[in-house]
Enzyme design. Structure first.
Site, PDB file in Angstrom:
ATOM      1  CB  SER A 101      -0.970  -0.045   1.184  1.00 15.60           C
ATOM      2  OG  SER A 101      -2.081   0.791   0.964  1.00 15.60           O
ATOM      3  CG  HIS A 236      -5.917  -2.846   0.979  1.00 10.80           C
ATOM      4  ND1 HIS A 236      -5.368  -2.501  -0.244  1.00 10.80           N
ATOM      5  CD2 HIS A 236      -5.232  -2.125   1.905  1.00 10.80           C
ATOM      6  CE1 HIS A 236      -4.408  -1.610  -0.059  1.00 10.80           C
ATOM      7  NE2 HIS A 236      -4.312  -1.373   1.232  1.00 10.80           N
TER       8      HIS A 236
END
Length: 260
Positions: A101, A236
């Protein structure tokens, strides 16, 4: 938020910015791991154990968290990248970068800075996990979002223990790092058409609503070498449940001519 262990694992010493959790002094290649927004070095403890002793893992510790909690958080990707570059070992051991990320952006910026011949050399591989070559921003600029907006975005990404969202004490500990990291993403301006010389592997979860395979595929534009895209089960934070699969991907890439 900090998804590492409640108490940071033992660090065997690697500098202010880097943490070494397992002794892999004889490893022929090392992996430098960069955490996500609000994350800390201890998140990488499990992956370090899976890769040791064949691959040495150095986990990045950003200021303002865990054993660096008294230091002010940094609010730009450039400052985070510069801090890591200053402390990367220059002992000639080949190394790769793995970022998740926000960490994928920081790792990319570190790689850009390592083109300086006076530094430790270029990485042999970049692993960009759960992130875009041109980063996603929630509605509005993250630096202008209030705490409620940041928490709502965090909840929407999934994978965070619901007890965190009902605990003002935990939020007080974690929000300063989250605010700084979201501001770093909001202020980041991706460079123009610029390619690294090392291979890039992009990794995402198959149910990640934030990053589709097509979006993750834009990392292809960031390398003049080989590109690979791996889609693993999960959202995620697919890494939470796929550490063995990730370790296998890293090991295969770094022992097939890219690294060791």
């Amino acid at each position: 938020m900090d998804r590492g262990t409640a108490q940071a694992p033992r660090n065997t010493g690697a500098g202010v910015w880097l943490r070494r959790y397992h002794d892999s002094a004889s490893a022929p290649v090392r992996l430098v791991c960069f955490p996500f927004a609000g994350g800390s070095a201890s998140y990488w403890f499990g992956l370090s154990g899976l890769l040791s002793p064949g691959i040495e893992v150095l986990a990045v510790q950003y200021p303002g968290r865990q054993d660096r909690h008294t230091e002010p958080c940094l609010e730009s990707v450039a400052e985070l990248a510069d801090g890591v570059v200053e402390q990367l070992p220059s002992d000639g051991v080949p190394f790769a970068l793995f970022g998740h990320s926000l960490g994928a952006i920081v790792a990319f910026e570190v790689a850009r800075r390592l083109r300086d011949p006076a530094g430790p050399g270029m990485p042999v591989h970049l692993f960009a996990s759960g992130g875009l070559a041109r980063p996603y921003r929630p509605a509005g600029r993250s630096g202008e979002l209030g705490d409620a907006d940041i928490l709502a975005h965090l909840r929407a990404m999934g994978g965070t223990d619901e007890r965190f969202f009902s605990s003002p004490e935990l939020q007080e500990l974690i929000l300063p790092a989250l605010r700084a990291d979201y501001r770093a993403v909001a202020s980041y301006e991706a460079p123009g058409p610029e390619r690294l010389d090392c291979p890039i592997t992009a990794l995402i979860g198959d149910t990640d609503e934030r990053t589709s395979p097509e979006q993750a595929g834009t990392w292809r534009e960031r390398t003049a070498a080989a590109f690979d895209l791996r889609v693993l089960p999960g959202g995620h934070f697919y890494l939470d449940d796929c550490q063995e699969q990730v370790a296998a991907v890293v090991t295969a890439a770094l022992t097939a001519g890219s690294g060791a």
